[in-house]
Design a protein around this motif. Sequence first.
Motif, short mmCIF file in Angstrom:
data_model
loop_
_atom_site.label_atom_id
_atom_site.label_comp_id
_atom_site.label_asym_id
_atom_site.label_seq_id
_atom_site.Cartn_x
_atom_site.Cartn_y
_atom_site.Cartn_z
N SER A 100 0.82 -1.22 0.00
CA SER A 100 0.00 0.00 0.00
C SER A 100 0.85 1.27 0.00
CB SER A 100 -0.92 0.01 1.23
OG SER A 100 -0.17 0.14 2.43
N PHE A 101 2.15 1.14 0.23
CA PHE A 101 3.03 2.30 0.23
C PHE A 101 3.42 2.73 -1.18
CE2 PHE A 101 3.64 0.63 4.51
CZ PHE A 101 3.55 1.79 5.27
N SER A 102 3.01 1.98 -2.18
CA SER A 102 3.33 2.37 -3.56
C SER A 102 2.48 3.57 -3.98
CB SER A 102 3.08 1.20 -4.51
OG SER A 102 1.70 0.86 -4.52
N ASN A 103 3.04 4.40 -4.83
CA ASN A 103 2.32 5.57 -5.36
C ASN A 103 2.90 5.91 -6.74
OD1 ASN A 103 4.76 7.04 -4.84
ND2 ASN A 103 4.07 7.35 -2.72
N ASP A 104 2.57 7.07 -7.24
CA ASP A 104 3.06 7.45 -8.56
C ASP A 104 4.58 7.57 -8.59
OD1 ASP A 104 0.50 7.50 -9.48
OD2 ASP A 104 0.22 9.66 -9.14
N SER A 105 5.17 7.89 -7.44
CA SER A 105 6.62 8.05 -7.37
C SER A 105 7.34 6.74 -7.07
CB SER A 105 6.98 9.08 -6.29
OG SER A 105 6.38 10.33 -6.57
N MET A 106 6.62 5.79 -6.44
CA MET A 106 7.23 4.51 -6.06
C MET A 106 6.33 3.37 -6.51
SD MET A 106 8.76 5.08 -2.21
CE MET A 106 7.11 5.09 -1.49
N GLN A 107 6.83 2.57 -7.43
CA GLN A 107 6.12 1.39 -7.89
C GLN A 107 6.90 0.14 -7.49
OE1 GLN A 107 3.09 1.23 -9.33
NE2 GLN A 107 2.94 3.44 -9.01
N PRO A 108 6.21 -0.88 -6.97
CA PRO A 108 6.93 -2.09 -6.54
C PRO A 108 7.50 -2.86 -7.73
CG PRO A 108 4.56 -2.44 -6.43
CD PRO A 108 4.76 -0.99 -6.75
N MET A 109 8.75 -3.26 -7.60
CA MET A 109 9.37 -4.15 -8.58
C MET A 109 10.16 -5.19 -7.76
SD MET A 109 11.81 -3.32 -11.89
CE MET A 109 13.24 -2.86 -10.90
N LEU A 110 9.51 -6.28 -7.46
CA LEU A 110 10.05 -7.27 -6.54
C LEU A 110 10.86 -8.32 -7.28
CD1 LEU A 110 6.86 -7.85 -4.35
CD2 LEU A 110 8.68 -6.17 -4.04
N SER A 111 12.05 -8.62 -6.75
CA SER A 111 12.84 -9.70 -7.34
C SER A 111 12.35 -11.04 -6.81
CB SER A 111 14.33 -9.52 -6.99
OG SER A 111 14.58 -9.87 -5.65
N VAL A 112 12.44 -12.06 -7.63
CA VAL A 112 11.95 -13.37 -7.23
C VAL A 112 12.71 -13.90 -6.01
CG1 VAL A 112 11.06 -14.04 -9.49
CG2 VAL A 112 13.47 -14.44 -8.96
N ASN A 113 13.99 -13.61 -5.95
CA ASN A 113 14.80 -14.10 -4.85
C ASN A 113 14.34 -13.50 -3.52
OD1 ASN A 113 17.10 -15.41 -3.54
ND2 ASN A 113 17.99 -13.37 -3.43
N LYS A 114 14.19 -12.18 -3.49
CA LYS A 114 13.78 -11.50 -2.26
C LYS A 114 12.37 -11.91 -1.85
CE LYS A 114 17.53 -9.03 -1.79
NZ LYS A 114 18.48 -9.25 -0.67
N TYR A 115 11.46 -11.97 -2.81
CA TYR A 115 10.07 -12.30 -2.49
C TYR A 115 9.95 -13.71 -1.92
CZ TYR A 115 5.21 -13.62 -2.96
OH TYR A 115 3.95 -14.09 -2.69
N PHE A 116 10.52 -14.70 -2.63
CA PHE A 116 10.36 -16.08 -2.17
C PHE A 116 11.14 -16.34 -0.88
CE2 PHE A 116 9.21 -16.76 -6.71
CZ PHE A 116 7.92 -17.23 -6.47
N SER A 117 12.24 -15.63 -0.67
CA SER A 117 12.95 -15.74 0.61
C SER A 117 12.05 -15.26 1.75
CB SER A 117 14.24 -14.93 0.58
OG SER A 117 15.16 -15.46 -0.36
N PHE A 118 11.36 -14.15 1.51
CA PHE A 118 10.44 -13.60 2.51
C PHE A 118 9.29 -14.57 2.79
CE2 PHE A 118 6.51 -11.18 3.31
CZ PHE A 118 6.85 -10.53 4.48
N VAL A 119 8.68 -15.09 1.74
CA VAL A 119 7.54 -15.99 1.90
C VAL A 119 7.96 -17.29 2.59
CG1 VAL A 119 5.87 -17.41 0.64
CG2 VAL A 119 6.26 -15.04 -0.04
N ILE A 120 9.08 -17.86 2.19
CA ILE A 120 9.55 -19.11 2.78
C ILE A 120 9.88 -18.91 4.26
CG2 ILE A 120 11.47 -20.76 2.78
CD1 ILE A 120 11.50 -20.48 -0.30
N MET A 121 10.56 -17.80 4.58
CA MET A 121 10.90 -17.53 5.97
C MET A 121 9.64 -17.39 6.83
SD MET A 121 10.99 -14.84 8.35
CE MET A 121 11.03 -13.34 7.36
N MET A 122 8.67 -16.64 6.34
CA MET A 122 7.42 -16.44 7.08
C MET A 122 6.67 -17.75 7.25
SD MET A 122 6.70 -13.23 8.01
CE MET A 122 4.92 -13.04 7.92
#
Length: 247
Positions: free
Chosen positions: A134-156
């Motif tokens: 929800s912190f994304s806006n016109d100035s900041m758009q999310p661009m998530l790397s697969v490594n960071k995202y899946f590391s986060f999901v697996i850890m959680m």
Amino acid sequence: MSNEFEMTIIEHLDELRKRIIICIIFTLIFSSVAYVKSAFIIDILKLPLGDIDLVFITPIEGFLTKLKVAVFGGMVLASPVMFLQTLLFISPAMYKKEKIFLFLSLPFIICLFFGGIYFCFSFILPTTLRFLMSFSNDSMQPMLSVNKYFSFVIMMTLSIGLIFELPLVMLLLSKFGIINYEMLAKKRKYALLVIVVITAILTPTPDAFTLLAVSLPLVVLFELSLGLMYLNNKIIGKRRAKDEQDY
């Protein structure tokens, strides 16, 4: 230090090594199976993120992420074997009746772990990711790397799955004298406060409903743990009283 004691330590470490090797072998076997189905697992792990696309920013990142997802799938599939090996390792320190109770609880242990994984995917990950995105806006758009995202999901996912093993962990700590029922019962309100704080960290959303929905199962697990510790104390007390009468 006597040779008998040294031998006991050596045998203990050898038993631990054997259990770890068995866990690694089964994890590798199931990881190979999960690698074949890695695309399916990736689709499942991406569900909490919604329509946001993932990218990889180095040539090898996609391949390494696929391996990471496969290992995660292998660990989840091999978790019943891991739990069994853990019980086999700690069971020699218990009485016969306690061993029977411990091994009869194995299905319950497995269900708790998978229940934690389901709970994480159903409540924690969607609400957490929704808030963070929800912190994304016109100035900041999310661009998530697969490594960071899946590391986060697996850890959680693994963390919540293991947190759901709280009743067993507390019972074992009580068995070995590290904690006791009386101490935790007196400090119950502080323990509940810690649970709420941990929940607030895991689900950083501003609404009270999400906080309550996530913390309630953890509170139930804590109360269940106290109940098991209380029953364990009663059983031990009766055994000691019987031993003193026999003596």
